[in-house]
Write a protein that holds these residues in place. Structure first.
Motif, PDB file in Angstrom:
ATOM      1  N   ASP A   1       0.820  -1.196   0.000  1.00 20.91           N
ATOM      2  CA  ASP A   1       0.000   0.000   0.000  1.00 20.91           C
ATOM      3  C   ASP A   1       0.863   1.258   0.000  1.00 20.91           C
ATOM      4  O   ASP A   1       0.653   2.169  -0.800  1.00 20.91           O
ATOM      5  N   ILE A   2       1.842   1.265   0.874  1.00 27.04           N
ATOM      6  CA  ILE A   2       2.717   2.440   0.972  1.00 27.04           C
ATOM      7  C   ILE A   2       3.528   2.625  -0.311  1.00 27.04           C
ATOM      8  O   ILE A   2       3.620   3.709  -0.863  1.00 27.04           O
TER       9      ILE A   2
ATOM     10  N   TYR B   1      10.660  12.297  -0.642  1.00 26.91           N
ATOM     11  CA  TYR B   1       9.506  13.144  -0.336  1.00 26.91           C
ATOM     12  C   TYR B   1       8.255  12.307  -0.094  1.00 26.91           C
ATOM     13  O   TYR B   1       7.484  12.542   0.825  1.00 26.91           O
ATOM     14  N   HIS B   2       8.084  11.300  -0.948  1.00 28.65           N
ATOM     15  CA  HIS B   2       6.902  10.439  -0.786  1.00 28.65           C
ATOM     16  C   HIS B   2       6.966   9.657   0.515  1.00 28.65           C
ATOM     17  O   HIS B   2       5.954   9.430   1.173  1.00 28.65           O
ATOM     18  N   LEU B   3       8.162   9.235   0.880  1.00 30.93           N
ATOM     19  CA  LEU B   3       8.314   8.517   2.147  1.00 30.93           C
ATOM     20  C   LEU B   3       7.951   9.433   3.312  1.00 30.93           C
ATOM     21  O   LEU B   3       7.340   9.010   4.289  1.00 30.93           O
TER      22      LEU B   3
ATOM     23  N   GLU C   1       5.312   9.309   6.626  1.00 35.02           N
ATOM     24  CA  GLU C   1       6.171   9.267   7.804  1.00 35.02           C
ATOM     25  C   GLU C   1       5.545   8.525   8.984  1.00 35.02           C
ATOM     26  O   GLU C   1       6.162   7.636   9.567  1.00 35.02           O
ATOM     27  N   LYS C   2       4.323   8.856   9.267  1.00 40.17           N
ATOM     28  CA  LYS C   2       3.668   8.301  10.451  1.00 40.17           C
ATOM     29  C   LYS C   2       3.652   6.767  10.413  1.00 40.17           C
ATOM     30  O   LYS C   2       3.960   6.109  11.404  1.00 40.17           O
TER      31      LYS C   2
ATOM     32  N   GLY D   1       6.745   3.845  12.408  1.00 36.75           N
ATOM     33  CA  GLY D   1       6.282   2.720  13.214  1.00 36.75           C
ATOM     34  C   GLY D   1       6.855   1.411  12.727  1.00 36.75           C
ATOM     35  O   GLY D   1       7.338   0.599  13.507  1.00 36.75           O
ATOM     36  N   ILE D   2       6.805   1.213  11.423  1.00 37.62           N
ATOM     37  CA  ILE D   2       7.293  -0.052  10.855  1.00 37.62           C
ATOM     38  C   ILE D   2       8.785  -0.233  11.095  1.00 37.62           C
ATOM     39  O   ILE D   2       9.246  -1.323  11.422  1.00 37.62           O
ATOM     40  N   LEU D   3       9.517   0.870  10.941  1.00 28.93           N
ATOM     41  CA  LEU D   3      10.976   0.755  11.028  1.00 28.93           C
ATOM     42  C   LEU D   3      11.504   0.694  12.450  1.00 28.93           C
ATOM     43  O   LEU D   3      12.596   0.184  12.690  1.00 28.93           O
TER      44      LEU D   3
END
Lengths: 201, 201
Positions: free
Chosen positions: B61-62, B95-97, B101-102, B106-108
């Motif tokens: 999705d991301i 920029y897209h990352l 960000e939110k 969390g994932i990382l």
DNA sequence: TATGTTACCGAACATATTGTTCGTAATTAT
DNA sequence: ATAATTACGAACAATATGTTCGGTAACATA
């Protein structure tokens, strides 16, 4: 250490290593490890609190051989090439990894390599930091020092993973050479430095 | 898609994202996700077969936003700098990352980033391969082509991780610049190539 | 507004995994 | 030989997983 303890420990490491070739770490159960290692359930928990602790112990075990004291010291007597011994240090690591090939291939295969890599990078990071500390101040770059370290560590770890995924079909020397070739290490440790190295205090 | 489905899906993603800030993925239970998302147990399993599938869906999705069609195409109209648009492509990704960000932080965080990175590299690999295919033949290097791709992908992924771990305190432009600075991209895409680029058939 | 469809709920269930306990047997070191 | 240590394995409680199903709410369409 009691022979029985060592025997159990080895059996568990070998069992996990074998299982990792077939499935990822998180999908392996303690029961499977016990069966494969052919030990009692309570024995496993007498050695390792959790499955995670087992993996950690196994990685630590491997790295204690790979990153020997000799390797971690700043004194190296091989100045061949133009990178002041770094290439030979890395080649050295690759040879040690090859000695542990059987264990490591299991850990890295089947999408379970991330945990191994995490521990690997911790060791690498220490080595690179110590080794490059003498050079970094003199280099004019925009990138922060910790970025540089992170880049060198990360890309060498990637190199190792690529090498192992390719079943180590290249020699350690070749592989280390490839890494040096694509790195920017020649901009951090210029040839000139090596030529003057006998004059450093 | 039914609004209810979308709502549930979003709630689950948000819940997982939130939980990942506190503990690692493998230690999060489905029950916790359900409670945090405030949905029924059977509803969860109607959407995702397993917890792993959920994470995969979330990453996909991301990345569908981060790696837009426009970005993946070979045609780029920004040739500023001397790397033929690559730097602006990478800046674009950053920029897209940052827009996500939110979720990504969390994932990382909390030692769970490896799985995200795995999927991230798959996308990056495709992009780099496609982008560099036109150059690689003309470069004289000892290292195999797949090693080169692997190195560029891996070290950019490391750069992103470093950037996020540092709470994105550098701008996307700065970060992309650091990456280009330590990479050997200038040896693959020489300035000369850009000067002649209008003549290519 | 009426109707058929789809998604959600939540309790209950079988199954599987985890980590501990404890009495007994085997191995080890001295 | 003997005392200490370790391994064994069955049994256990606690927790997690994934499925089923009857009932309810939200949706799309006409």
């Amino acid at each position: 250490m009691d022979r029985r303890q060592q025997k159990t420990r080895d059996a568990v490491f070998k069992a996990l290593s074998s299982l990792l070739e077939k499935k990822r770490f998180s999908n392996i159960t303690v029961q499977e490890i016990i069966d494969e290692a052919n030990i009692g359930r309570s024995t496993f928990y007498a050695h390792f609190d959790t499955k995670d602790e087992l993996l950690k112990a196994m990685c630590t075990d491997i790295f204690s051989h790979v990153f020997s004291d000799e390797l971690m010291s700043e004194e190296t007597h091989d100045f061949s090439g133009n990178n002041n011994g770094l290439e030979s240090k890395l080649t050295h690591i690759l040879y040690h990894l090859k000695d542990n090939e059987k264990n490591i291939v299991g850990i890295l295969s089947c999408e379970s390599g991330e945990l191994f890599m995490k521990y690997f990078k911790e060791y690498l990071s220490e080595m690179f930091s110590q080794y490059l500390s003498q050079y970094l101040n003199g280099v004019k770059m925009k990138a922060p020092a910790d970025f540089v370290i992170n880049h060198l560590v990360g890309s060498f770890a990637e190199t190792v993973k690529w090498w192992i995924d390719n079943r180590m079909k290249y020699t350690p020397e070749e592989t280390a050479r490839y890494y040096i070739e694509v790195s920017f290490i020649d901009r951090i440790i210029p040839d000139q430095y090596v030529l003057n190295s006998t004059n450093k205090k």
